[in-house]
Design a protein around this motif. Structure first.
Motif, PDB file in Angstrom:
ATOM      1  N   ALA A 260       0.820  -1.212   0.000  1.00 45.44           N
ATOM      2  CA  ALA A 260       0.000   0.000   0.000  1.00 45.44           C
ATOM      3  C   ALA A 260       0.853   1.261   0.000  1.00 45.44           C
ATOM      4  O   ALA A 260       0.620   2.190  -0.785  1.00 45.44           O
ATOM      5  N   VAL A 261       1.843   1.302   0.881  1.00 46.34           N
ATOM      6  CA  VAL A 261       2.688   2.502   0.962  1.00 46.34           C
ATOM      7  C   VAL A 261       3.462   2.707  -0.338  1.00 46.34           C
ATOM      8  O   VAL A 261       3.539   3.823  -0.866  1.00 46.34           O
ATOM      9  N   ASP A 262       4.026   1.647  -0.880  1.00 47.75           N
ATOM     10  CA  ASP A 262       4.783   1.783  -2.129  1.00 47.75           C
ATOM     11  C   ASP A 262       3.878   2.221  -3.281  1.00 47.75           C
ATOM     12  O   ASP A 262       4.300   3.006  -4.147  1.00 47.75           O
ATOM     13  N   ALA A 263       2.638   1.726  -3.305  1.00 51.18           N
ATOM     14  CA  ALA A 263       1.717   2.111  -4.372  1.00 51.18           C
ATOM     15  C   ALA A 263       1.351   3.591  -4.286  1.00 51.18           C
ATOM     16  O   ALA A 263       1.260   4.282  -5.306  1.00 51.18           O
ATOM     17  N   THR A 357      -1.249  -5.801  -5.632  1.00 56.44           N
ATOM     18  CA  THR A 357       0.196  -5.648  -5.803  1.00 56.44           C
ATOM     19  C   THR A 357       0.497  -4.158  -5.883  1.00 56.44           C
ATOM     20  O   THR A 357      -0.420  -3.333  -6.018  1.00 56.44           O
ATOM     21  N   VAL A 358       1.758  -3.829  -5.813  1.00 50.19           N
ATOM     22  CA  VAL A 358       2.125  -2.412  -5.947  1.00 50.19           C
ATOM     23  C   VAL A 358       1.618  -1.880  -7.289  1.00 50.19           C
ATOM     24  O   VAL A 358       1.049  -0.780  -7.375  1.00 50.19           O
ATOM     25  N   GLU A 359       1.779  -2.663  -8.331  1.00 55.79           N
ATOM     26  CA  GLU A 359       1.389  -2.218  -9.670  1.00 55.79           C
ATOM     27  C   GLU A 359      -0.130  -2.063  -9.775  1.00 55.79           C
ATOM     28  O   GLU A 359      -0.624  -1.056 -10.302  1.00 55.79           O
ATOM     29  N   SER A 360      -0.887  -3.056  -9.287  1.00 52.82           N
ATOM     30  CA  SER A 360      -2.344  -2.992  -9.442  1.00 52.82           C
ATOM     31  C   SER A 360      -2.941  -1.872  -8.596  1.00 52.82           C
ATOM     32  O   SER A 360      -3.858  -1.168  -9.036  1.00 52.82           O
TER      33      SER A 360
END
Length: 401
Positions: A260-263, A357-360
């Motif tokens: 979540a944080v990375d996204a 995922t980070v990407e989604s």
């Protein structure tokens, strides 16, 4: 009046709102709910002492029982309802029953035995049979994939409710001299169920089978100030993104907070992380993140660039009222429905599946943060009713004269 429920935060919080309004009208209110400390604190905040029933809802949810044990868990819930609600309802004029199907069945049975008026309430329409939508499937009892006719699916839903809850309910009913129920679901729904949801977010299409009373959502106005540290964080930069999954303990994986944080960072935004039942926490000591516990969402959400959440009815309604774009990562039960409603209204994004995922998640946030989504969220916010608890409280007070 007695308000009876068993379930997660989403099953208890609406009763806090109704309790506050009923007390303003001079009614005496008792509330039976799970013995979780946060539930007791919320009720104490509106001047009511919780009457504890059953085991901790948080502990029960964290146990993640196998589907095969659902009838045993339901039997425990039903027995505790008969034991606690029977005593708590003495002297009451009305019993309002909601929460898990077996809990509502128990509460309504007690009202029937005591000769007390009763009202059955749901906080989402997916438990109400309709030709316009499918029922929710219970864990371990999926519907046959080849069956698409909604009437057939609702017949299968009735069979599931009877198989899971019928024996325990009728055993307890027999113990207090009540006749058996041959259709648990229809017994709980009755002829005039209440639907405590907003008609914009959750539009009900009438059916000839029963008369649904849609009151609007039950939300208690929260006047608690935001903590000074959080206010300082909000004031020093651009609006952050809120990430929180409420009472969903299955998100307590090592990766969900980092994903979540990375996204959010990938979208160039700061983050407010809500611990919730998943015990989310910060992943590093970056000054672009702030972690919170129990918080006034009504004050916080209007200051968010977007709200990432699990799709509980209460959180969805609060974020919609705040005009905050949403990314809903549904986990279970009615949450995919609320995710779909957010997407259909154009006020946010329904994430594809429960495990981002980070990407989604970053891609979903990109859509939620777009100007068009922001403008649509602000427009829909003005259409959401704010009188749900007032409507419900007046109906109850009028019913007892």
């Amino acid at each position: 009046m007695l308000l009876s429920t068993y379930g997660s935060r989403g099953d208890v919080e609406p009763l806090v709102g109704l309790t506050a309004r009923l007390r303003e009208l001079g009614a005496e209110v008792r509330v039976c709910a799970p013995p979780d400390e946060d539930f007791a604190q919320r009720l104490a905040g509106v001047g009511v002492t919780l009457v504890p029933v059953g085991r901790s809802a948080r502990a029960l949810a964290a146990g993640a029982p196998p589907a095969s044990s659902l009838p045993e868990r339901a039997a425990e819930v039903i027995a505790s309802q008969f034991e606690v609600v029977t005593a708590a309802a003495e002297g009451c004029d009305v019993v309002v029953a909601t929460g898990m199907m077996p809990a509502a069945a128990g509460g309504l049975s007690v009202a029937e035995k005591l000769g007390i008026r009763s009202v059955s309430v749901t906080f989402q329409q997916l438990t109400l049979p309709s030709p316009h939508h499918r029922p929710l499937a219970y864990p371990g009892r999926p519907f046959p994939p080849e069956v698409t006719d909604n009437k057939v699916l609702w017949d299968l839903d009735a069979e599931s409710n009877n198989a899971l809850f019928g024996a325990a309910l009728n055993t307890n009913r027999a113990s207090i001299g009540l006749p058996p129920v041959d259709n648990v679901r229809d017994y709980v729904i009755g002829g005039r169920p209440w639907l405590a949801t907003d008609p914009v977010l959750d539009p009900w299409r009438p059916t000839p089978d029963f008369d649904v009373v849609q009151t609007g959502a039950w939300i208690v106005p929260d006047h608690n100030p935001l903590p000074a540290g959080l206010l300082a964080f909000l004031d020093v930069g651009t609006p952050p993104v809120y990430v929180g999954f409420g009472s969903m303990p299955m998100l307590a994986s090592a990766d969900i907070a980092r994903v979540a944080v990375d996204a959010v960072r990938a979208q160039g935004r700061r983050v407010v992380v809500a611990r919730g039942w998943a015990d989310l926490d910060l992943i590093d000591d970056g000054d672009d993140c702030f972690v919170i516990g129990e918080i006034n969402q009504q004050a916080l959400f209007p200051r968010m660039a977007a709200v990432v959440h699990h799709g509980g009815a209460g959180t969805t309604t609060t974020a919609t009222r705040a005009g905050a774009p949403q990314v809903v990562v549904p986990q279970a039960a009615d949450q995919p429905y609320w995710a779909g409603r957010v997407a259909d209204l154009g006020i946010g994004v329904a994430h594809d599946g429960p495990t981002p995922t980070v990407e989604s998640l970053s891609a979903a946030l990109g859509t939620a943060l777009a100007a068009g989504t922001h403008d649509r969220a602000k427009a829909v916010a003005g259409e959401i009713r704010t009188d749900g608890t007032a409507v419900a409280a007046k109906l109850l007070v009028d019913a007892i004269g």
